[in-house]
Design a protein around this motif. Structure first.
Motif, PDB file in Angstrom:
ATOM      1  N   ARG A 112      75.890  13.963 -12.727  1.00 52.84           N
ATOM      2  CA  ARG A 112      74.677  13.233 -13.108  1.00 52.84           C
ATOM      3  C   ARG A 112      74.917  12.398 -14.369  1.00 52.84           C
ATOM      4  NH1 ARG A 112      72.648  18.176 -11.623  1.00 52.84           N
ATOM      5  NH2 ARG A 112      71.903  18.797 -13.691  1.00 52.84           N
ATOM      6  N   GLU A 113      75.673  12.948 -15.307  1.00 54.08           N
ATOM      7  CA  GLU A 113      76.004  12.158 -16.495  1.00 54.08           C
ATOM      8  C   GLU A 113      76.799  10.912 -16.110  1.00 54.08           C
ATOM      9  OE1 GLU A 113      78.463  12.346 -20.734  1.00 54.08           O
ATOM     10  OE2 GLU A 113      78.624  14.008 -19.308  1.00 54.08           O
ATOM     11  N   ARG A 114      77.787  11.112 -15.253  1.00 61.15           N
ATOM     12  CA  ARG A 114      78.616   9.985 -14.816  1.00 61.15           C
ATOM     13  C   ARG A 114      77.769   8.937 -14.110  1.00 61.15           C
ATOM     14  NH1 ARG A 114      82.192  12.944 -12.851  1.00 61.15           N
ATOM     15  NH2 ARG A 114      81.436  13.048 -10.710  1.00 61.15           N
ATOM     16  N   ASP A 115      76.837   9.374 -13.285  1.00 64.38           N
ATOM     17  CA  ASP A 115      75.990   8.431 -12.551  1.00 64.38           C
ATOM     18  C   ASP A 115      75.061   7.686 -13.512  1.00 64.38           C
ATOM     19  OD1 ASP A 115      75.371   7.640  -9.708  1.00 64.38           O
ATOM     20  OD2 ASP A 115      73.353   8.136 -10.379  1.00 64.38           O
ATOM     21  N   CYS A 116      74.549   8.375 -14.508  1.00 62.43           N
ATOM     22  CA  CYS A 116      73.706   7.709 -15.507  1.00 62.43           C
ATOM     23  C   CYS A 116      74.490   6.629 -16.249  1.00 62.43           C
ATOM     24  CB  CYS A 116      73.162   8.736 -16.504  1.00 62.43           C
ATOM     25  SG  CYS A 116      71.823   9.780 -15.875  1.00 62.43           S
ATOM     26  N   ARG A 117      75.706   6.947 -16.628  1.00 62.70           N
ATOM     27  CA  ARG A 117      76.515   5.978 -17.383  1.00 62.70           C
ATOM     28  C   ARG A 117      76.891   4.785 -16.495  1.00 62.70           C
ATOM     29  NH1 ARG A 117      77.052   7.873 -22.239  1.00 62.70           N
ATOM     30  NH2 ARG A 117      77.111  10.124 -22.615  1.00 62.70           N
ATOM     31  N   ARG A 118      77.134   5.044 -15.218  1.00 58.90           N
ATOM     32  CA  ARG A 118      77.409   3.937 -14.298  1.00 58.90           C
ATOM     33  C   ARG A 118      76.172   3.050 -14.148  1.00 58.90           C
ATOM     34  NH1 ARG A 118      79.709   6.560 -10.441  1.00 58.90           N
ATOM     35  NH2 ARG A 118      77.829   7.119  -9.286  1.00 58.90           N
ATOM     36  N   PHE A 160      58.954   3.267 -23.456  1.00 64.07           N
ATOM     37  CA  PHE A 160      60.194   3.453 -22.714  1.00 64.07           C
ATOM     38  C   PHE A 160      59.944   4.112 -21.359  1.00 64.07           C
ATOM     39  CE2 PHE A 160      61.360   3.878 -27.284  1.00 64.07           C
ATOM     40  CZ  PHE A 160      62.103   2.714 -27.388  1.00 64.07           C
ATOM     41  N   ALA A 161      60.929   3.933 -20.491  1.00 60.75           N
ATOM     42  CA  ALA A 161      61.014   4.679 -19.227  1.00 60.75           C
ATOM     43  C   ALA A 161      62.291   5.492 -19.303  1.00 60.75           C
ATOM     44  CB  ALA A 161      61.037   3.732 -18.038  1.00 60.75           C
ATOM     45  N   TRP A 162      62.193   6.772 -18.940  1.00 59.31           N
ATOM     46  CA  TRP A 162      63.331   7.688 -19.030  1.00 59.31           C
ATOM     47  C   TRP A 162      63.627   8.210 -17.626  1.00 59.31           C
ATOM     48  CZ3 TRP A 162      64.956   8.495 -24.177  1.00 59.31           C
ATOM     49  CH2 TRP A 162      64.048   8.098 -25.159  1.00 59.31           C
ATOM     50  N   LYS A 163      64.792   7.879 -17.120  1.00 63.41           N
ATOM     51  CA  LYS A 163      65.135   8.286 -15.744  1.00 63.41           C
ATOM     52  C   LYS A 163      66.053   9.509 -15.777  1.00 63.41           C
ATOM     53  CE  LYS A 163      66.084   5.255 -12.478  1.00 63.41           C
ATOM     54  NZ  LYS A 163      66.801   4.262 -11.635  1.00 63.41           N
ATOM     55  N   MET A 164      65.677  10.519 -15.006  1.00 66.35           N
ATOM     56  CA  MET A 164      66.493  11.719 -14.860  1.00 66.35           C
ATOM     57  C   MET A 164      66.853  11.896 -13.390  1.00 66.35           C
ATOM     58  SD  MET A 164      65.809  15.597 -16.256  1.00 66.35           S
ATOM     59  CE  MET A 164      64.561  16.079 -15.066  1.00 66.35           C
ATOM     60  N   LYS A 165      68.124  12.013 -13.103  1.00 62.79           N
ATOM     61  CA  LYS A 165      68.581  12.127 -11.719  1.00 62.79           C
ATOM     62  C   LYS A 165      68.257  13.503 -11.148  1.00 62.79           C
ATOM     63  CE  LYS A 165      70.878   8.195 -12.292  1.00 62.79           C
ATOM     64  NZ  LYS A 165      70.726   6.966 -11.511  1.00 62.79           N
ATOM     65  N   LYS A 166      67.911  13.533  -9.870  1.00 65.85           N
ATOM     66  CA  LYS A 166      67.712  14.803  -9.189  1.00 65.85           C
ATOM     67  C   LYS A 166      69.068  15.435  -8.847  1.00 65.85           C
ATOM     68  CE  LYS A 166      63.251  13.850  -6.995  1.00 65.85           C
ATOM     69  NZ  LYS A 166      62.540  13.708  -5.708  1.00 65.85           N
ATOM     70  N   PRO A 167      69.170  16.746  -8.949  1.00 72.00           N
ATOM     71  CA  PRO A 167      70.432  17.421  -8.614  1.00 72.00           C
ATOM     72  C   PRO A 167      70.577  17.591  -7.102  1.00 72.00           C
ATOM     73  CG  PRO A 167      68.828  19.027  -9.357  1.00 72.00           C
ATOM     74  CD  PRO A 167      68.161  17.678  -9.473  1.00 72.00           C
ATOM     75  N   ILE A 199      71.268  20.169 -20.837  1.00 68.83           N
ATOM     76  CA  ILE A 199      70.919  20.650 -19.501  1.00 68.83           C
ATOM     77  C   ILE A 199      70.754  19.510 -18.511  1.00 68.83           C
ATOM     78  CG2 ILE A 199      69.848  22.756 -20.366  1.00 68.83           C
ATOM     79  CD1 ILE A 199      67.112  21.403 -19.793  1.00 68.83           C
ATOM     80  N   ASP A 200      70.644  18.272 -19.014  1.00 70.59           N
ATOM     81  CA  ASP A 200      70.583  17.118 -18.109  1.00 70.59           C
ATOM     82  C   ASP A 200      70.764  15.845 -18.927  1.00 70.59           C
ATOM     83  OD1 ASP A 200      70.304  15.903 -15.500  1.00 70.59           O
ATOM     84  OD2 ASP A 200      69.044  17.635 -15.009  1.00 70.59           O
ATOM     85  N   TRP A 201      70.737  14.706 -18.215  1.00 69.67           N
ATOM     86  CA  TRP A 201      70.961  13.423 -18.869  1.00 69.67           C
ATOM     87  C   TRP A 201      69.870  12.449 -18.476  1.00 69.67           C
ATOM     88  CZ3 TRP A 201      74.602  12.755 -22.571  1.00 69.67           C
ATOM     89  CH2 TRP A 201      75.568  13.767 -22.680  1.00 69.67           C
TER      90      TRP A 201
END
Length: 385
Positions: free
Chosen positions: A89-95, A68-75, A131-133
């Motif tokens: 960040r959660e909203r952006d991940c879901r989008r 897998f590849a796991w992407k975590m957005k920068k704050p 703490i993050d998504w």
């Protein structure tokens, strides 16, 4: 006196414990670097791995495990989006998940929380505090990405036909957008204006006069193409597409998977389907595979029944090449890339393609008589070639 003192303090201690139970201060404070180092630990990830590789982009970190590849957005805050808040960040991940599942349902799997428990242990989808998504994606074979396959000369006509059929079906299924011709032309004009503004910045070290001449000529071509653009809107050819359709985002597996759509702006995803396929063909040409680009256009026209005018296709390719020139040149503003030959050369190549396709567009416009409508498909094919 001691009894009275204890009576006064006891409620306060209880309140403090209640407020601080899940504060970060209950576990060791860590820098972003420390956190990234901890995320390199194989023990954190659900799929059992021996090592974790990390790729950093402007806006995210991507952790590569075996499957897998796991992407975590920068704050961070950037144009059009502010991801400093956890909820953002959660909203952006879901989008990102929803948009990319349109063309890569087998790749984009889930949005999962990164958690931290009271002992300070990190986990994916654990029971601790979120703490993050993370966006979970299935890894694809690098050798079957279109850019790699073009370089290795392992792309077949059947591969390109499959890409074209996939895109034709995707565009055909898109709902009609509520956009009028004037707004669509303004969107294109805004791109030309942004290209001229940024590429004429002295810090990017471009020939400002030549850039201005290119942009003026694109505006003139767009004015001549106005009836054609209006017809594209009227025929519902403007869709919410991928937004960044490049060879490195196309995987030649079965079924075709197309990843990394543009998530930041619906306006930039609002495109003529002919614009997107023309963009992909132009990027193939940049990689030295012009024939592959021709085949993509030809197969897409066949699969979709859509036959945009050749002059319009070349206009779109000129505009997209100029946009990519701007994005490449903007790297030169950053200290890490200042004077970088890679981005300087890429900017020059894109500008060459912008001028080349504009020249082809202008030649077709100058040669036409009457409305810009071809009744001879074979002639249009030759014009595209």
């Amino acid at each position: 006196m001691p009894v009275a003192h204890a009576a006064r303090k006891l409620p306060a201690r209880r309140r403090v414990r209640s407020r601080r139970l899940w504060r970060p201060s209950r576990v060791p404070r860590r820098t972003a670097h420390d956190m990234l180092e901890r995320l390199r630990s194989p023990d954190i990830w659900p799929d059992k791995v021996r090592s974790v590789n990390v790729i950093e982009t402007h806006l995210s970190w991507v952790f590569l495990t075996s499957r897998f590849a796991w992407k975590m957005k920068k704050p961070v805050r950037h144009t059009g989006s502010d991801l400093r808040a956890l909820t953002a960040r959660e909203r952006d991940c879901r989008r990102e998940l929803a948009l990319n599942r349109r063309l890569a349902p087998n790749v984009y799997l889930a949005v999962l929380p990164l958690t931290l428990d009271r002992a300070g242990a990190l986990a994916v989808n654990g029971s601790g505090r979120v703490i993050d998504w993370l966006v979970q994606m299935r890894r694809l074979p690098a050798s079957r990405m279109l850019d790699r396959a073009l370089a290795a000369h392992t792309v077949s006509r059947e591969d390109l036909r499959a890409v074209s059929i996939t895109l034709a079906a995707f565009y055909g299924a898109r709902p009609r957008l509520a956009i009028d011709a004037a707004q669509y032309r303004r969107n294109l004009g805004d791109l030309i204006d942004a290209n001229e503004r940024d590429l004429c910045d002295p810090a990017l070290q471009q020939d400002a006069a030549a850039v201005a001449a290119l942009c003026d000529s694109q505006r003139d071509a767009m004015a001549q193409l106005r009836p054609c653009l209006e017809r594209r809107v009227r025929d519902a050819r403007i869709v919410e597409g991928h937004g960044d359709l490049r060879p490195e985002h196309v995987c030649l597996v079965k079924p075709i998977q197309i990843i990394d759509c543009l998530t930041l702006s619906k306006v930039l995803r609002t495109v003529d389907c002919a614009d997107e396929i023309a963009y992909l063909a132009m990027e193939c040409e940049r990689l030295g595979a012009r024939q592959a680009g021709r085949i993509l256009l030809r197969e897409w026209r066949q699969a979709s029944g859509d036959r945009p005018e050749a002059a319009l296709v070349h206009f779109y390719q000129s505009l997209r090449a100029a946009v990519r020139a701007r994005l490449a040149a903007l790297h030169l503003r950053e200290k890490a890339y200042r004077g970088s030959p890679r981005w300087t050369e890429r900017t020059c190549r894109y500008l060459q393609l912008a001028r080349l396709h504009l020249k082809r567009c202008r030649r077709l416009l100058d040669a036409r008589t009457g409305p810009l409508v071809s009744t001879q498909p074979d002639a249009e094919e030759r014009a595209l070639d």
